[in-house]
Design a protein around this motif. Sequence first.
Motif, mmCIF file in Angstrom:
data_model
loop_
_atom_site.group_PDB
_atom_site.id
_atom_site.type_symbol
_atom_site.label_atom_id
_atom_site.label_comp_id
_atom_site.label_asym_id
_atom_site.label_seq_id
_atom_site.Cartn_x
_atom_site.Cartn_y
_atom_site.Cartn_z
ATOM 1 N N PHE A 8 34.436 1.409 -20.027
ATOM 2 C CA PHE A 8 35.650 1.519 -20.820
ATOM 3 C C PHE A 8 35.357 1.523 -22.313
ATOM 4 N N LYS A 9 36.320 2.086 -23.058
ATOM 5 C CA LYS A 9 36.140 2.215 -24.502
ATOM 6 C C LYS A 9 37.492 2.443 -25.164
ATOM 7 N N LYS A 10 37.643 1.898 -26.347
ATOM 8 C CA LYS A 10 38.803 2.207 -27.176
ATOM 9 C C LYS A 10 38.497 3.516 -27.894
ATOM 10 N N MET A 11 39.406 4.460 -27.767
ATOM 11 C CA MET A 11 39.192 5.786 -28.343
ATOM 12 C C MET A 11 40.034 5.941 -29.604
ATOM 13 N N LYS A 12 39.388 6.355 -30.667
ATOM 14 C CA LYS A 12 40.071 6.570 -31.934
ATOM 15 C C LYS A 12 41.179 7.622 -31.771
ATOM 16 N N GLY A 13 42.338 7.308 -32.344
ATOM 17 C CA GLY A 13 43.446 8.251 -32.322
ATOM 18 C C GLY A 13 44.327 8.170 -31.082
ATOM 19 N N ASN B 246 45.079 2.735 -25.203
ATOM 20 C CA ASN B 246 43.728 2.230 -24.986
ATOM 21 C C ASN B 246 43.771 0.944 -24.189
ATOM 22 N N LEU B 247 42.780 0.605 -23.490
ATOM 23 C CA LEU B 247 41.447 1.137 -23.319
ATOM 24 C C LEU B 247 41.433 2.296 -22.316
ATOM 25 N N ILE B 248 40.538 3.274 -22.550
ATOM 26 C CA ILE B 248 40.301 4.347 -21.591
ATOM 27 C C ILE B 248 39.183 3.854 -20.664
ATOM 28 N N CYS B 249 39.366 4.009 -19.369
ATOM 29 C CA CYS B 249 38.404 3.461 -18.413
ATOM 30 C C CYS B 249 38.095 4.488 -17.333
ATOM 31 N N ALA B 250 36.845 4.479 -16.894
ATOM 32 C CA ALA B 250 36.431 5.299 -15.755
ATOM 33 C C ALA B 250 35.841 4.387 -14.695
ATOM 34 N N SER B 251 36.224 4.623 -13.462
ATOM 35 C CA SER B 251 35.619 3.938 -12.331
ATOM 36 C C SER B 251 34.472 4.832 -11.860
ATOM 37 N N ILE B 252 33.259 4.280 -11.863
ATOM 38 C CA ILE B 252 32.036 5.046 -11.624
ATOM 39 C C ILE B 252 31.291 4.489 -10.410
ATOM 40 N N SER B 253 30.743 5.387 -9.612
ATOM 41 C CA SER B 253 29.845 5.019 -8.529
ATOM 42 C C SER B 253 28.495 5.676 -8.816
ATOM 43 N N VAL B 254 27.424 4.913 -8.696
ATOM 44 C CA VAL B 254 26.083 5.456 -8.912
ATOM 45 C C VAL B 254 25.511 5.823 -7.547
ATOM 46 N N GLU B 255 25.234 7.119 -7.371
ATOM 47 C CA GLU B 255 24.693 7.605 -6.109
ATOM 48 C C GLU B 255 23.519 8.523 -6.401
ATOM 49 N N THR B 256 22.361 8.137 -5.923
ATOM 50 C CA THR B 256 21.115 8.857 -6.151
ATOM 51 C C THR B 256 20.934 9.104 -7.644
ATOM 52 N N SER B 257 20.917 10.342 -8.083
ATOM 53 C CA SER B 257 20.706 10.621 -9.504
ATOM 54 C C SER B 257 22.002 11.020 -10.202
ATOM 55 N N ASN B 258 23.137 10.868 -9.542
ATOM 56 C CA ASN B 258 24.417 11.256 -10.126
ATOM 57 C C ASN B 258 25.342 10.063 -10.309
ATOM 58 N N VAL C 278 32.485 10.009 -10.849
ATOM 59 C CA VAL C 278 33.687 9.481 -11.475
ATOM 60 C C VAL C 278 34.763 9.466 -10.401
ATOM 61 N N ILE C 279 35.166 8.255 -10.005
ATOM 62 C CA ILE C 279 36.128 8.088 -8.922
ATOM 63 C C ILE C 279 37.553 8.274 -9.441
ATOM 64 N N THR C 280 37.849 7.664 -10.572
ATOM 65 C CA THR C 280 39.163 7.805 -11.194
ATOM 66 C C THR C 280 39.065 7.450 -12.667
ATOM 67 N N THR C 281 40.122 7.719 -13.401
ATOM 68 C CA THR C 281 40.209 7.340 -14.808
ATOM 69 C C THR C 281 41.527 6.598 -15.015
ATOM 70 N N LEU C 282 41.520 5.698 -15.983
ATOM 71 C CA LEU C 282 42.682 4.883 -16.254
ATOM 72 C C LEU C 282 42.936 4.807 -17.758
ATOM 73 N N ILE C 283 44.164 4.460 -18.125
ATOM 74 C CA ILE C 283 44.505 4.184 -19.514
ATOM 75 C C ILE C 283 45.139 2.799 -19.563
ATOM 76 N N ASN C 284 45.186 2.220 -20.757
ATOM 77 C CA ASN C 284 45.732 0.881 -20.953
ATOM 78 C C ASN C 284 45.067 -0.129 -20.021
ATOM 79 N N TRP C 285 43.789 0.062 -19.798
ATOM 80 C CA TRP C 285 43.037 -0.784 -18.873
ATOM 81 C C TRP C 285 42.752 -2.137 -19.505
ATOM 82 N N ARG C 286 42.753 -3.169 -18.696
ATOM 83 C CA ARG C 286 42.454 -4.527 -19.180
ATOM 84 C C ARG C 286 41.359 -5.130 -18.328
ATOM 85 N N PRO C 287 40.203 -5.389 -18.937
ATOM 86 C CA PRO C 287 39.120 -6.010 -18.166
ATOM 87 C C PRO C 287 39.526 -7.413 -17.747
ATOM 88 N N LYS C 288 39.100 -7.797 -16.554
ATOM 89 C CA LYS C 288 39.426 -9.140 -16.038
ATOM 90 C C LYS C 288 38.328 -10.102 -16.355
#
Length: 77
Positions: A43-48, A52-64, A67-77
């Motif tokens: 996640f990251k706060k994006m200028k403009g 915010n926050l913009i967030c991506a849910s990521i899975s690491v598989e082999t060498s790739n 991106v499972i989904t994307t979110l806005i106004n995300w709040r880390p727990k």
Amino acid sequence: NFVITDHAKVRMKVRGIDEFALQEVIETGVVKPKAPKNKFWVFKKMKGRKDNLICASISVETSNLIVITTLINWRPK
């Protein structure tokens, strides 16, 4: 390399997140592990942006990153 699921593409369109912004979040955002072991929030706060926050849910598989989904106004727990 990252692969964007169809679900994530739809969520990106609805939330106004283009591939450039997604790449910036992935490359320079804060990484927070989530269960199971190979999954992460990135996640990251994006200028403009007021939804915010913009967030991506990521899975690491082999060498790739999958991106499972994307979110806005995300709040880390």
